[in-house]
Design a protein around this motif. Structure first.
Motif, PDB file in Angstrom:
ATOM      1  N   HIS A 144      11.530  -0.047   0.089  1.00  0.00           N
ATOM      2  CA  HIS A 144      10.428  -0.648  -0.529  1.00  0.00           C
ATOM      3  C   HIS A 144      10.301  -2.447  -0.229  1.00  0.00           C
ATOM      4  O   HIS A 144       9.538  -3.067  -0.515  1.00  0.00           O
ATOM      5  N   PHE A 145      10.768  -2.618   1.033  1.00  0.00           N
ATOM      6  CA  PHE A 145      10.996  -3.897   1.539  1.00  0.00           C
ATOM      7  C   PHE A 145      11.259  -5.161   0.618  1.00  0.00           C
ATOM      8  O   PHE A 145      10.335  -6.037   0.574  1.00  0.00           O
ATOM      9  N   THR A 177       5.456  -2.757  -7.158  1.00  0.00           N
ATOM     10  CA  THR A 177       6.077  -1.373  -7.198  1.00  0.00           C
ATOM     11  C   THR A 177       7.395  -1.668  -7.934  1.00  0.00           C
ATOM     12  O   THR A 177       8.140  -0.857  -8.512  1.00  0.00           O
ATOM     13  N   TYR A 186       9.040  -5.837  -5.897  1.00  0.00           N
ATOM     14  CA  TYR A 186       8.964  -4.605  -5.337  1.00  0.00           C
ATOM     15  C   TYR A 186      10.011  -3.572  -5.523  1.00  0.00           C
ATOM     16  O   TYR A 186      10.119  -2.390  -4.964  1.00  0.00           O
ATOM     17  N   ASP A 219      -9.424  -5.408   4.563  1.00  0.00           N
ATOM     18  CA  ASP A 219      -8.188  -6.263   3.950  1.00  0.00           C
ATOM     19  C   ASP A 219      -7.039  -5.882   4.149  1.00  0.00           C
ATOM     20  O   ASP A 219      -6.326  -5.037   3.296  1.00  0.00           O
ATOM     21  N   ALA A 220      -6.483  -5.739   5.429  1.00  0.00           N
ATOM     22  CA  ALA A 220      -5.202  -5.364   6.075  1.00  0.00           C
ATOM     23  C   ALA A 220      -3.968  -5.703   5.208  1.00  0.00           C
ATOM     24  O   ALA A 220      -4.165  -6.861   4.864  1.00  0.00           O
ATOM     25  N   GLY A 221      -3.103  -4.743   4.620  1.00  0.00           N
ATOM     26  CA  GLY A 221      -1.981  -5.115   3.898  1.00  0.00           C
ATOM     27  C   GLY A 221      -2.222  -5.716   2.723  1.00  0.00           C
ATOM     28  O   GLY A 221      -1.490  -6.434   2.162  1.00  0.00           O
ATOM     29  N   ASN A 222      -3.305  -5.240   1.994  1.00  0.00           N
ATOM     30  CA  ASN A 222      -3.814  -5.726   0.714  1.00  0.00           C
ATOM     31  C   ASN A 222      -2.868  -4.951  -0.428  1.00  0.00           C
ATOM     32  O   ASN A 222      -3.018  -5.313  -1.575  1.00  0.00           O
ATOM     33  N   SER A 223      -1.849  -3.943  -0.055  1.00  0.00           N
ATOM     34  CA  SER A 223      -1.307  -3.297  -1.089  1.00  0.00           C
ATOM     35  C   SER A 223       0.105  -4.404  -1.558  1.00  0.00           C
ATOM     36  O   SER A 223       0.657  -3.759  -2.628  1.00  0.00           O
ATOM     37  N   VAL A 224       0.157  -5.461  -1.039  1.00  0.00           N
ATOM     38  CA  VAL A 224       1.113  -6.297  -1.473  1.00  0.00           C
ATOM     39  C   VAL A 224       0.906  -6.598  -3.176  1.00  0.00           C
ATOM     40  O   VAL A 224       1.843  -7.170  -4.023  1.00  0.00           O
ATOM     41  N   LYS A 225      -0.299  -6.298  -3.446  1.00  0.00           N
ATOM     42  CA  LYS A 225      -0.766  -6.597  -4.877  1.00  0.00           C
ATOM     43  C   LYS A 225      -0.269  -5.537  -5.860  1.00  0.00           C
ATOM     44  O   LYS A 225      -0.155  -5.756  -6.877  1.00  0.00           O
ATOM     45  N   ASN A 226       0.101  -4.655  -5.225  1.00  0.00           N
ATOM     46  CA  ASN A 226       0.604  -3.321  -6.100  1.00  0.00           C
ATOM     47  C   ASN A 226       2.302  -3.411  -6.136  1.00  0.00           C
ATOM     48  O   ASN A 226       3.107  -3.295  -5.280  1.00  0.00           O
TER      49      ASN A 226
END
Lengths: 308, 104
Positions: free
Chosen positions: B54-55, B26, B71, B17-24
């Motif tokens: 942090h984009f 920050t 973020y 699941d590439a790029g699934n850190s968008v759920k985190n």
């Protein structure tokens, strides 16, 4: 020439939600580098801040193929992947016109110290890879131990400043020159504070056939102990004081990419950073003098090398 | 979040699941200050986008539109690097709220 506007509209290969610190310099570097080619990239990432913070299981911030490597062998891993790609191309299992870029990534701990042997072997064998070292001058991920990239006089958790010691007693290792000594096609030193320069260098590194190495300065508010909003200013000071000169070595030919109009004293670089605070005590002035002398000598030597 | 057992994990714990850190998100780290975008002062130089670790700068149709507070960690680099005379990004006080936790 690339414009920031165009870069911003490109797809993110590193996405938000990563756990890097406030004001961290690493994302600034990879934001630019990963946009310097349109081809798919495969990354082998050595243990370090970037690896740990972007892949907190079960999450990943990589929108691309990414591989974890141990501290010592990111360069070997990416060399293996590149060899595999060549072999599969020969067997016809990968189309001849399919281009893939191979990127090894490590921090200064993984590159200057632990992974140096693997990196040396990889570039000596001439694999068509790019290796990026983001140099934040310490083992920042594990609590700021000194590495061989830590500058003279810096207080780190394993070289603390105190009544008996002015911080690290040794000068930093010049890894870029070690890589130059391998006689590889492209070696460069860059800084995310100069994004065009970094972009051009990354683009060149990707395009050149054979191994290329980029050493990129990376600010670290956690270990350098400065106000995190001042990161980019600090990067600029590093260039103006010649602590971190920007240069590239293409096929053995040196070229300096940034010459400050007026070379500033290193005090301006040291002052904002808490890790150098103790140097301003009376008994430690000799370290300041030594620091300045080393920077001057290195800058002079670099200028001489660039003449040829 | 329910933890997967070893039988359910992919071999080698490969994350497909590439790029699934968008759920985190920050943005929950932010404490005390947050950037505010003032559109009238913005000259679309994209420096804030460039220097955001942090984009968290919203870019739509090739224009900077604001800040993604999901973020943004409030480091303040965007505000410092904003080159306009009257800054298009200023840091303002923010009442700290307790984070709700990352999920159930």
């Amino acid at each position: 020439m690339a414009k920031l506007k165009d870069l911003a509209s490109m797809e993110d290969r590193l996405v938000p939600g990563h756990g890097m610190c406030l004001g961290c310099g690493i994302p600034l570097i990879f934001k630019i580098i990963l946009r310097a080619t349109e081809d798919p990239i495969i990354i082998a990432n050595a243990t370090g801040c970037l690896e740990v913070c972007t892949t907190i299981f079960p999450r990943t911030s990589w929108n691309m193929t990414w591989m974890h490597s141990a501290f010592e062998n990111a360069a070997s891993t990416i060399a293996g992947v590149e060899a595999m790609y060549k072999a599969l191309k020969m067997k016809g299992r990968i189309p001849q016109d399919k281009k893939i870029k191979f990127l090894g990534v490590g921090g200064d701990g993984a590159t200057y110290d632990i992974g140096l042997q693997a990196l040396s072997g990889t570039v000596e064998r001439g694999h068509d890879i790019v290796y990026i070292c983001y140099d934040n001058n310490a083992y920042a991920n594990t609590g700021g131990q000194r590495s061989s990239a830590t500058p003279l006089g810096a207080s780190a958790s394993t070289s603390p400043a105190g009544t008996q010691s002015p911080g690290k007693l040794q000068r930093r290792k010049d890894l870029t020159k070690i890589l130059v000594a391998h006689n590889i096609p492209y070696v460069a030193q860059a800084s995310p504070g100069r994004w065009k320069d970094l972009y051009n260098k990354a683009k060149k590194a990707f395009e050149i056939e054979g191994p290329a190495f980029l050493n990129v300065l990376c600010v670290c508010p956690t270990e350098w102990k400065y106000d995190e909003s001042q990161g980019v200013r600090l990067l600029q000071t590093a260039l103006d004081t010649c602590v971190w000169p920007l240069y590239e070595v293409e096929n053995g030919k040196y070229k300096i990419n940034y010459k400050p109009k007026e070379k500033k004293p290193v005090l301006e670089w040291l002052k904002p950073q808490g890790r150098f605070r103790h140097l301003f005590k009376e008994e430690n002035t000799w370290v300041l003098e030594k620091f300045q002398k080393q920077v001057d000598e290195d800058w002079e030597e670099l200028n001489k090398l660039a003449l040829y | 979040m329910r933890k997967e057992t070893w039988k359910e994990l992919t071999i080698g714990t490969i994350n497909l699941d590439a790029g699934n850190s968008v759920k985190n998100l920050t943005g929950t780290w932010r404490s005390g200050k947050k950037p505010q975008f003032i559109e009238e002062h913005c000259i679309q130089c994209f420096f804030c986008w460039l220097y955001c670790p942090h984009f968290a700068i919203l870019v739509e149709d090739g224009e900077v539109k604001g800040i993604n507070y999901d973020y943004c960690t409030g480091c303040g680099m965007c505000s410092v690097e904003c080159p306009t005379k009257e800054k298009a990004i200023v840091m303002v006080e923010e009442e700290a709220e307790l984070a709700e936790g990352s999920g159930k």
